[in-house]
Design a protein around this motif. Sequence first.
Motif, PDB file in Angstrom:
ATOM      1  N   GLY A 167      78.353  24.288  64.016  1.00  0.00           N
ATOM      2  CA  GLY A 167      79.623  23.893  63.412  1.00  0.00           C
ATOM      3  C   GLY A 167      79.804  24.484  62.029  1.00  0.00           C
ATOM      4  O   GLY A 167      80.903  24.940  61.668  1.00  0.00           O
ATOM      5  N   LEU A 168      78.736  24.502  61.244  1.00  0.00           N
ATOM      6  CA  LEU A 168      78.804  25.099  59.913  1.00  0.00           C
ATOM      7  C   LEU A 168      79.076  26.595  60.001  1.00  0.00           C
ATOM      8  O   LEU A 168      79.902  27.139  59.257  1.00  0.00           O
ATOM      9  CB  LEU A 168      77.486  24.835  59.172  1.00  0.00           C
ATOM     10  N   ALA A 169      78.393  27.266  60.916  1.00  0.00           N
ATOM     11  CA  ALA A 169      78.608  28.703  61.100  1.00  0.00           C
ATOM     12  C   ALA A 169      80.047  28.992  61.520  1.00  0.00           C
ATOM     13  O   ALA A 169      80.661  29.954  61.044  1.00  0.00           O
ATOM     14  CB  ALA A 169      77.641  29.247  62.140  1.00  0.00           C
ATOM     15  N   HIS A 170      80.594  28.149  62.386  1.00  0.00           N
ATOM     16  CA  HIS A 170      81.971  28.344  62.855  1.00  0.00           C
ATOM     17  C   HIS A 170      82.977  28.138  61.724  1.00  0.00           C
ATOM     18  O   HIS A 170      83.937  28.908  61.574  1.00  0.00           O
ATOM     19  CB  HIS A 170      82.252  27.379  64.000  1.00  0.00           C
ATOM     20  N   ARG A 171      82.742  27.136  60.894  1.00  0.00           N
ATOM     21  CA  ARG A 171      83.681  26.851  59.788  1.00  0.00           C
ATOM     22  C   ARG A 171      83.641  27.921  58.713  1.00  0.00           C
ATOM     23  O   ARG A 171      84.671  28.253  58.104  1.00  0.00           O
ATOM     24  CB  ARG A 171      83.369  25.482  59.178  1.00  0.00           C
ATOM     25  N   LEU A 172      82.451  28.458  58.461  1.00  0.00           N
ATOM     26  CA  LEU A 172      82.311  29.433  57.376  1.00  0.00           C
ATOM     27  C   LEU A 172      82.587  30.869  57.820  1.00  0.00           C
ATOM     28  O   LEU A 172      82.720  31.755  56.972  1.00  0.00           O
ATOM     29  CB  LEU A 172      80.898  29.354  56.783  1.00  0.00           C
ATOM     30  N   GLU A 173      82.674  31.107  59.119  1.00  0.00           N
ATOM     31  CA  GLU A 173      82.891  32.471  59.610  1.00  0.00           C
ATOM     32  C   GLU A 173      84.136  33.129  59.020  1.00  0.00           C
ATOM     33  O   GLU A 173      84.080  34.297  58.605  1.00  0.00           O
ATOM     34  CB  GLU A 173      82.972  32.459  61.139  1.00  0.00           C
ATOM     35  N   PRO A 174      85.284  32.438  58.932  1.00  0.00           N
ATOM     36  CA  PRO A 174      86.481  33.101  58.381  1.00  0.00           C
ATOM     37  C   PRO A 174      86.375  33.459  56.895  1.00  0.00           C
ATOM     38  O   PRO A 174      87.164  34.266  56.403  1.00  0.00           O
ATOM     39  CB  PRO A 174      87.595  32.064  58.611  1.00  0.00           C
ATOM     40  N   VAL A 175      85.412  32.861  56.183  1.00  0.00           N
ATOM     41  CA  VAL A 175      85.307  33.119  54.741  1.00  0.00           C
ATOM     42  C   VAL A 175      84.015  33.840  54.385  1.00  0.00           C
ATOM     43  O   VAL A 175      83.461  33.652  53.298  1.00  0.00           O
ATOM     44  CB  VAL A 175      85.428  31.805  53.940  1.00  0.00           C
ATOM     45  N   GLY A 176      83.502  34.637  55.316  1.00  0.00           N
ATOM     46  CA  GLY A 176      82.324  35.443  55.018  1.00  0.00           C
ATOM     47  C   GLY A 176      81.039  34.983  55.653  1.00  0.00           C
ATOM     48  O   GLY A 176      80.012  35.657  55.548  1.00  0.00           O
ATOM     49  N   GLY A 177      81.061  33.817  56.299  1.00  0.00           N
ATOM     50  CA  GLY A 177      79.875  33.351  57.000  1.00  0.00           C
ATOM     51  C   GLY A 177      78.874  32.642  56.108  1.00  0.00           C
ATOM     52  O   GLY A 177      79.105  32.420  54.912  1.00  0.00           O
ATOM     53  N   ILE A 178      77.750  32.291  56.688  1.00  0.00           N
ATOM     54  CA  ILE A 178      76.679  31.588  55.979  1.00  0.00           C
ATOM     55  C   ILE A 178      75.925  32.564  55.088  1.00  0.00           C
ATOM     56  O   ILE A 178      75.585  33.674  55.505  1.00  0.00           O
ATOM     57  CB  ILE A 178      75.718  30.933  56.986  1.00  0.00           C
ATOM     58  N   SER A 179      75.637  32.166  53.864  1.00  0.00           N
ATOM     59  CA  SER A 179      74.880  33.024  52.948  1.00  0.00           C
ATOM     60  C   SER A 179      73.424  33.109  53.383  1.00  0.00           C
ATOM     61  O   SER A 179      72.927  32.281  54.159  1.00  0.00           O
ATOM     62  CB  SER A 179      74.951  32.462  51.527  1.00  0.00           C
TER      63      SER A 179
END
Length: 325
Positions: A167-179
């Motif tokens: 879920g975190l990966a899906h939410r952050l994908e549009p803004v560059g993804g997980i650091s």
Amino acid sequence: MMYQPMYMRHLYSGFEPCQAFDVVYGTTFEHRLLSAKQATMAHQRLVIGDIRLETGGYNFPVVAQGCMPKKEVCIGFMAEGEQVTRCNTMALESNEIQIYPPGVELLYHASGPSRWVNFVVPEESLQAFATARVGRPIHLSRHAAYSMRLRNGARHALTRITDDALGLAHRLEPVGGISSELGAEIYHSLLGSYVDQIFDSTPLNQPEKSATEIRHHQLITACERLVVSGEDTDIALAEIAKRSGYSLRSLELIFRRSVGMTPGRWFMTARLNGALRDLLNCEQDGTVSEVAMKWGFRHVSRFSQYYRNAFGELPSETLKRTRQQ
């Protein structure tokens, strides 16, 4: 190690699930549709360093078979639908987790909606982490998949950490993804959770049952290869039984108990799904009769009837739609 995560999500619908081969990274799985009802499959994958977390959900009955990754250990469990699912013909319990040695074959058969989770990690990384965490490595089988009984609540905990990471990966994908920094935290959290749950679990004490189910899985696989890979794909069931060393009655009982259907229906499903895949990938000059003959259907009209009963449309309609794409 680089911890920059890679995330993907794909939704398959209609006949697409039968073309969803890459559902476990580094392997090829064949999916077979068992019903003419609309099929939807959701697949997610998160890769961090040398580990991979994957989940797939089916809203339909399905058979999937293939081979687990050849160089990694796979740890899997059913997040939903364990009561309608068998793995390598073995019935599953709600608090059960499976350990798959590198390269082992897997036959997944669900008679209703289901969802699986797989965690794949190189054995060296798994054992190094386990030794550092608890002072000893995990005992692993080398030859066949086996099951462990999780403590109460452990399956839900693993499902929750899976859903949180994806879920975190899906939410952050549009803004560059997980650091990379956050990826490292997720990596160690996932690996730690699976190692802890394995050490807290206990082996299922069913050696005789497991040995029988392994034999039945091997028998079903061998019989199917005889039917699908041989020169005569409409070989009689009596001949299949004779070559297998079982009576026809015994063969039928084994299939019914192991995969919930007769051998005739099992082989018919394999042949019809093979025809479906060929029609979905047919060349412009390909014909329904050529596909029918390839899969052992000598009468095109009868093949069309079987095909429509299975998939809800005529093979000519599938071929027409394929050429319009």
